[in-house]
Design a protein around this motif. Structure first.
Motif, mmCIF file in Angstrom:
data_model
loop_
_atom_site.group_PDB
_atom_site.id
_atom_site.type_symbol
_atom_site.label_atom_id
_atom_site.label_comp_id
_atom_site.label_asym_id
_atom_site.label_seq_id
_atom_site.Cartn_x
_atom_site.Cartn_y
_atom_site.Cartn_z
ATOM 1 N N UNK A 220 -19.568 1.672 9.342
ATOM 2 C CA UNK A 220 -18.949 0.857 10.380
ATOM 3 C C UNK A 220 -19.972 0.375 11.401
ATOM 4 N N UNK A 221 -21.002 1.196 11.678
ATOM 5 C CA UNK A 221 -22.032 0.777 12.629
ATOM 6 C C UNK A 221 -22.831 -0.390 12.076
ATOM 7 N N UNK A 222 -23.206 -0.309 10.797
ATOM 8 C CA UNK A 222 -23.933 -1.416 10.179
ATOM 9 C C UNK A 222 -23.083 -2.677 10.141
ATOM 10 N N UNK A 223 -21.826 -2.520 9.832
ATOM 11 C CA UNK A 223 -20.908 -3.661 9.792
ATOM 12 C C UNK A 223 -20.736 -4.276 11.180
ATOM 13 N N UNK B 100 -14.336 -2.807 3.408
ATOM 14 C CA UNK B 100 -14.990 -4.089 3.678
ATOM 15 C C UNK B 100 -16.422 -3.872 4.166
ATOM 16 N N UNK B 101 -16.642 -2.811 4.906
ATOM 17 C CA UNK B 101 -17.938 -2.590 5.546
ATOM 18 C C UNK B 101 -18.987 -2.012 4.619
ATOM 19 N N UNK B 102 -18.581 -1.138 3.693
ATOM 20 C CA UNK B 102 -19.579 -0.411 2.921
ATOM 21 C C UNK B 102 -20.209 -1.304 1.847
ATOM 22 N N UNK B 103 -21.525 -1.332 1.753
ATOM 23 C CA UNK B 103 -22.193 -2.236 0.809
ATOM 24 C C UNK B 103 -22.000 -1.873 -0.649
ATOM 25 N N UNK B 104 -21.479 -0.682 -0.926
ATOM 26 C CA UNK B 104 -21.263 -0.269 -2.311
ATOM 27 C C UNK B 104 -19.867 -0.583 -2.829
ATOM 28 N N UNK C 68 -17.069 7.057 19.793
ATOM 29 C CA UNK C 68 -18.360 6.611 19.266
ATOM 30 C C UNK C 68 -18.200 5.367 18.413
ATOM 31 N N UNK C 69 -17.148 5.304 17.608
ATOM 32 C CA UNK C 69 -16.875 4.082 16.838
ATOM 33 C C UNK C 69 -16.734 2.880 17.773
ATOM 34 N N UNK C 70 -16.000 3.065 18.846
ATOM 35 C CA UNK C 70 -15.827 1.983 19.831
ATOM 36 C C UNK C 70 -17.168 1.550 20.424
ATOM 37 N N UNK C 71 -18.017 2.506 20.727
ATOM 38 C CA UNK C 71 -19.240 2.222 21.458
ATOM 39 C C UNK C 71 -20.365 1.683 20.584
ATOM 40 N N UNK C 72 -20.294 1.923 19.270
ATOM 41 C CA UNK C 72 -21.430 1.574 18.406
ATOM 42 C C UNK C 72 -21.119 0.541 17.331
ATOM 43 N N UNK C 73 -19.851 0.214 17.133
ATOM 44 C CA UNK C 73 -19.477 -0.592 15.965
ATOM 45 C C UNK C 73 -18.967 -1.984 16.320
ATOM 46 N N UNK C 74 -19.257 -2.456 17.517
ATOM 47 C CA UNK C 74 -18.896 -3.818 17.874
ATOM 48 C C UNK C 74 -17.396 -4.047 17.928
ATOM 49 N N UNK C 75 -16.982 -5.268 17.602
ATOM 50 C CA UNK C 75 -15.572 -5.653 17.689
ATOM 51 C C UNK C 75 -14.694 -4.795 16.792
ATOM 52 N N UNK C 76 -15.197 -4.457 15.593
ATOM 53 C CA UNK C 76 -14.386 -3.676 14.667
ATOM 54 C C UNK C 76 -14.161 -2.266 15.215
ATOM 55 N N UNK C 77 -15.157 -1.708 15.899
ATOM 56 C CA UNK C 77 -14.992 -0.397 16.523
ATOM 57 C C UNK C 77 -14.007 -0.433 17.666
#
Length: 323
Positions: free
Chosen positions: A315-318, A23-27, A208-217
């Motif tokens: 995931x960070x961009x998402x 869902x997150x990746x633009x490609x 790091x996913x938790x800290x940088x990726x918002x709610x999804x992280x």
């Protein structure tokens, strides 16, 4: 150009990580989630897919698939790995949206026929839905763009199995379906334990996913607690192997993987049930159950750091887009 995928899945903690990656990746254009038994029973798998769709505002369809293997007795849900609710037993609100009325295999058939050469089927659970689709409508073999499978183990880097000494879980759950899918006349690429066990989400990485990726992280961190406890108690490692997200990484950038070509067969009974065997040498034999089957691709090496980088970047961009 985005790759349109139908993601056949049994959510599942690492399935959720793969779904959100797609869902997150633009490609990637995530067209649908088709559900199957495996990590959880079919009702739980479908509930979890609908939960992800509703919670994160995903536009994909959800279609409910089969509840049991084609022929073998069910082995049961992987509650020791994923918890009773499939998502590490965190509290979940019941989704208020419904699945597509078509069974998953029919959804696959209809969608592939409506978009010839556009749909990549990505399967990260038992292969029963795909086996039913290709058996009931063999013509989709010429219409699908590619079939990408997270499953199997071929012995590269000494990776041979995770639920038996020689079988990977998704294939072992329905070996007859896997043999149908691997030998069907359509292009298959297998991302198995040979490469998924070469890529590792450390506890620091998931932090790091938790800290940088918002709610999804935060969600991925929450559901991973149960998963990481299993890995720690079973293997004494601080983190987890990157199984299902590796199949999405292949869709995004196939150059991250080294592939080997040759027909594949699956052992369907006995002590080696679920064993996947690729004939990758051009030898001739009087008796050869591989010789007339279509050559398929098996991943045997991976740029593991690049997989970790593309996952975190996506995931960070998402996550930032959500906030």
């Amino acid at each position: 150009m985005k790759t349109k995928i139908i993601l056949d899945t049994d959510p599942g903690i690492d399935d959720a990580m793969a779904i959100l990656f797609a869902e997150a990746n633009p490609n990637v254009d995530l067209v649908a989630l088709t559900t199957v038994f495996g990590n959880a029973d079919i009702e739980t798998s479908t509930r979890n897919a609908l939960y992800l769709k509703q919670r994160f505002g995903m536009n994909c369809d959800v279609a409910k698939g089969v509840s049991k293997p084609l022929l073998r007795d069910p082995v049961g849900a992987s509650t020791a790995v994923h918890g009773e609710n499939g998502f590490g037993d965190i509290a979940l609100d019941a989704p208020t949206i419904a699945a597509d009325p078509r069974p998953a295999h029919q959804y696959i058939i209809d969608t592939v026929k409506a978009a010839p050469k556009e749909i990549t089927l990505v399967a990260v659970g038992p292969l029963t839905n795909l086996a039913m689709a290709i058996t009931q409508a063999p013509e989709i073999g010429d219409l699908v763009k590619e079939v990408v499978i997270m499953g199997g183990a071929f012995g590269t880097h000494d990776h041979t199995g995770n639920v038996t000494p020689f079988a990977e879980a998704n294939v072992h759950d329905d070996p007859h379906a896997a043999d149908i899918v691997f030998t069907a006349d359509w292009p298959v690429t297998v991302i198995g334990l040979d490469v998924t066990h070469e890529t590792f989400f450390s506890t620091d990485y998931i932090d790091t996913l938790r800290d940088t990726c918002g709610e999804v992280g935060e969600f991925m961190w929450d559901i991973s607690r149960f998963y990481l406890d299993f890995y720690k108690s079973r293997m004494d490692v601080d983190g987890c192997f990157v199984h299902d997200p590796s199949a999405i990484a292949y869709v995004i950038d196939p150059s991250l993987f080294t592939l080997r070509k040759g027909p594949i067969r699956v052992v369907c009974d006995g002590p080696a049930e679920g064993l996947t065997i690729q004939k990758h040498k051009p030898t001739k034999h009087k008796t050869d159950e591989w010789a007339e089957k279509r050559p398929q691709q098996v991943a045997i090496a991976v740029n593991d750091q690049a997989v970790l980088d593309v996952y975190l970047d996506s995931m960070t961009q998402y996550g930032n887009r959500e906030s």
